[in-house]
Motif scaffolding. Structure first.
Motif, PDB file in Angstrom:
ATOM      1  N   UNK A  68      -2.398  94.350  -2.182  1.00  0.00           N
ATOM      2  CA  UNK A  68      -2.186  93.786  -3.506  1.00  0.00           C
ATOM      3  C   UNK A  68      -3.407  93.952  -4.399  1.00  0.00           C
ATOM      4  N   UNK A  69      -3.132  93.902  -5.701  1.00  0.00           N
ATOM      5  CA  UNK A  69      -4.191  93.907  -6.705  1.00  0.00           C
ATOM      6  C   UNK A  69      -3.930  92.716  -7.623  1.00  0.00           C
ATOM      7  N   UNK A  70      -4.812  91.721  -7.582  1.00  0.00           N
ATOM      8  CA  UNK A  70      -4.668  90.543  -8.433  1.00  0.00           C
ATOM      9  C   UNK A  70      -5.566  90.698  -9.646  1.00  0.00           C
ATOM     10  N   UNK A  71      -4.997  90.463 -10.821  1.00  0.00           N
ATOM     11  CA  UNK A  71      -5.719  90.677 -12.067  1.00  0.00           C
ATOM     12  C   UNK A  71      -5.571  89.450 -12.965  1.00  0.00           C
ATOM     13  N   UNK A  72      -6.666  89.051 -13.613  1.00  0.00           N
ATOM     14  CA  UNK A  72      -6.645  87.978 -14.603  1.00  0.00           C
ATOM     15  C   UNK A  72      -6.880  88.574 -15.980  1.00  0.00           C
ATOM     16  N   UNK A  73      -6.003  88.221 -16.917  1.00  0.00           N
ATOM     17  CA  UNK A  73      -6.124  88.711 -18.289  1.00  0.00           C
ATOM     18  C   UNK A  73      -6.544  87.581 -19.213  1.00  0.00           C
ATOM     19  N   UNK A  74      -7.494  87.845 -20.082  1.00  0.00           N
ATOM     20  CA  UNK A  74      -7.872  86.893 -21.128  1.00  0.00           C
ATOM     21  C   UNK A  74      -7.027  87.209 -22.357  1.00  0.00           C
ATOM     22  N   UNK A  75      -6.054  86.338 -22.642  1.00  0.00           N
ATOM     23  CA  UNK A  75      -5.171  86.542 -23.786  1.00  0.00           C
ATOM     24  C   UNK A  75      -5.826  86.012 -25.062  1.00  0.00           C
ATOM     25  N   UNK A  76      -6.565  84.932 -24.926  1.00  0.00           N
ATOM     26  CA  UNK A  76      -7.337  84.346 -26.020  1.00  0.00           C
ATOM     27  C   UNK A  76      -8.465  83.560 -25.372  1.00  0.00           C
ATOM     28  N   UNK A  77      -9.394  83.003 -26.150  1.00  0.00           N
ATOM     29  CA  UNK A  77     -10.456  82.194 -25.535  1.00  0.00           C
ATOM     30  C   UNK A  77      -9.928  81.008 -24.733  1.00  0.00           C
ATOM     31  N   UNK A  78      -8.714  80.527 -25.040  1.00  0.00           N
ATOM     32  CA  UNK A  78      -8.164  79.360 -24.350  1.00  0.00           C
ATOM     33  C   UNK A  78      -7.050  79.706 -23.365  1.00  0.00           C
ATOM     34  N   UNK A  79      -6.536  80.895 -23.411  1.00  0.00           N
ATOM     35  CA  UNK A  79      -5.374  81.253 -22.596  1.00  0.00           C
ATOM     36  C   UNK A  79      -5.719  82.431 -21.685  1.00  0.00           C
ATOM     37  N   UNK A  80      -5.524  82.204 -20.400  1.00  0.00           N
ATOM     38  CA  UNK A  80      -5.722  83.257 -19.404  1.00  0.00           C
ATOM     39  C   UNK A  80      -4.509  83.268 -18.486  1.00  0.00           C
ATOM     40  N   UNK A  81      -4.143  84.436 -18.011  1.00  0.00           N
ATOM     41  CA  UNK A  81      -3.021  84.555 -17.092  1.00  0.00           C
ATOM     42  C   UNK A  81      -3.429  85.409 -15.900  1.00  0.00           C
ATOM     43  N   UNK A  82      -2.988  85.005 -14.718  1.00  0.00           N
ATOM     44  CA  UNK A  82      -3.293  85.734 -13.485  1.00  0.00           C
ATOM     45  C   UNK A  82      -1.986  86.215 -12.879  1.00  0.00           C
TER      46      UNK A  82
END
Length: 277
Positions: free
Chosen positions: A230-244
């Motif tokens: 697997x490859x787990x990635x976290x994205x910064x959508x905005x300074x307050x919102x992140x999704x993994x």
């Protein structure tokens, strides 16, 4: 009547003790107990805290009957013609109440520094204390509800220009009391999120959902973890919102690295919605 007067908002609350549905240990009555302990009589204690003699006696009778233990013992005779003293249980109770009241006042002073938004901050602390297996947890405002005969589409606004769509049964919407403008929490497992290279036509901004209920968020990779499968990635959508999430099949072997733009997709049906009350 004063008009256009502006007074600062202040939080004000006190502690009280209850037995069943009867409240008997108010701040004033606990002060009366403390005064009886120092003055040695109910009448002197009443004068000290500004109570009438009858009100003080009535309060003592109520506390003695509702506290579960005798708190004040009356003493007759003696050099001063009698008086009253606190039982050991009462002395322990007064000490405990005074310590609890001091801690409570410190807490209220700290809460007051948040200003009128104090309640919102308390709700946030409550949501942070929730323990769930979901990696992605969001706090937002219900922006819109599209009601259906069976399922409802809930739009939860998380940040400026960033929202998600969740699909709930109509019964769940009613049970949670969801309405436009109400705060709600969203939970989403990382396994439900697929992350891949950003589509050429997709702008690197905000979150949105298509009519079919597929949420599409574009952001920049903040973190990447690989193992054998697997490859787990976290994205910064905005300074307050992140999704993994996990890399989709189209991303395997691609050069998704921190700082790159990527696309996160998840189904509206995979979002769980909750409330704090």
């Amino acid at each position: 009547m004063m008009k256009n007067a502006h007074f600062p908002l202040e939080l004000s609350t006190t502690l009280s003790l209850r037995s069943g549905d009867q409240s008997w240990g108010t701040e004033r009555r606990m002060a009366l107990l403390a005064a009886i302990g120092t003055e040695g009589s109910i009448s002197a204690a009443a004068r000290k805290i500004g109570l009438s003699y009858k009100a003080a006696w009535d309060a003592v009778d109520m506390m003695n009957s509702l506290a579960g233990d005798l708190l004040v013992e009356r003493v007759t005779g003696g050099k001063r013609g009698g008086g009253a003293h606190l039982t050991r249980r009462a002395r322990e109770l007064v000490a405990w109440y005074q310590a609890a009241q001091a801690e409570h006042q410190r807490f209220m002073a700290a809460l007051a520094r948040f200003g009128p938004d104090g309640t919102r901050h308390l709700d946030l602390l409550h949501s942070m204390a929730l323990q769930t297996s979901a990696r992605n947890r969001y706090d937002g405002i219900v922006g819109a509800i599209e009601s259906g005969r069976i399922n409802d589409r809930i739009r939860l606004d998380l940040d400026e220009g960033i929202s998600l769509i969740a699909t709930l049964t109509h019964a769940s919407t009613e049970r949670l009391g969801l309405a436009e403008g109400r705060r709600a929490l969203a939970f989403l497992k990382a396994q439900a999120v697929r992350i891949g290279p950003a589509e050429p036509a997709a702008p690197p901004a905000p979150g949105a959902a298509d009519p079919e209920g597929l949420n599409r968020w574009t952001g920049r990779i903040g973190h990447r973890t690989d193992d054998d499968a697997l490859m787990e990635i976290s994205l910064d959508i905005s300074p307050r919102v992140r999704i993994t999430g996990l890399a989709g099949p189209q991303a395997q072997g691609s050069a998704l690295a921190p700082g790159d733009t990527a696309l996160a997709c998840f189904q509206a049906a995979d979002v769980l919605i909750g409330t704090t009350d």
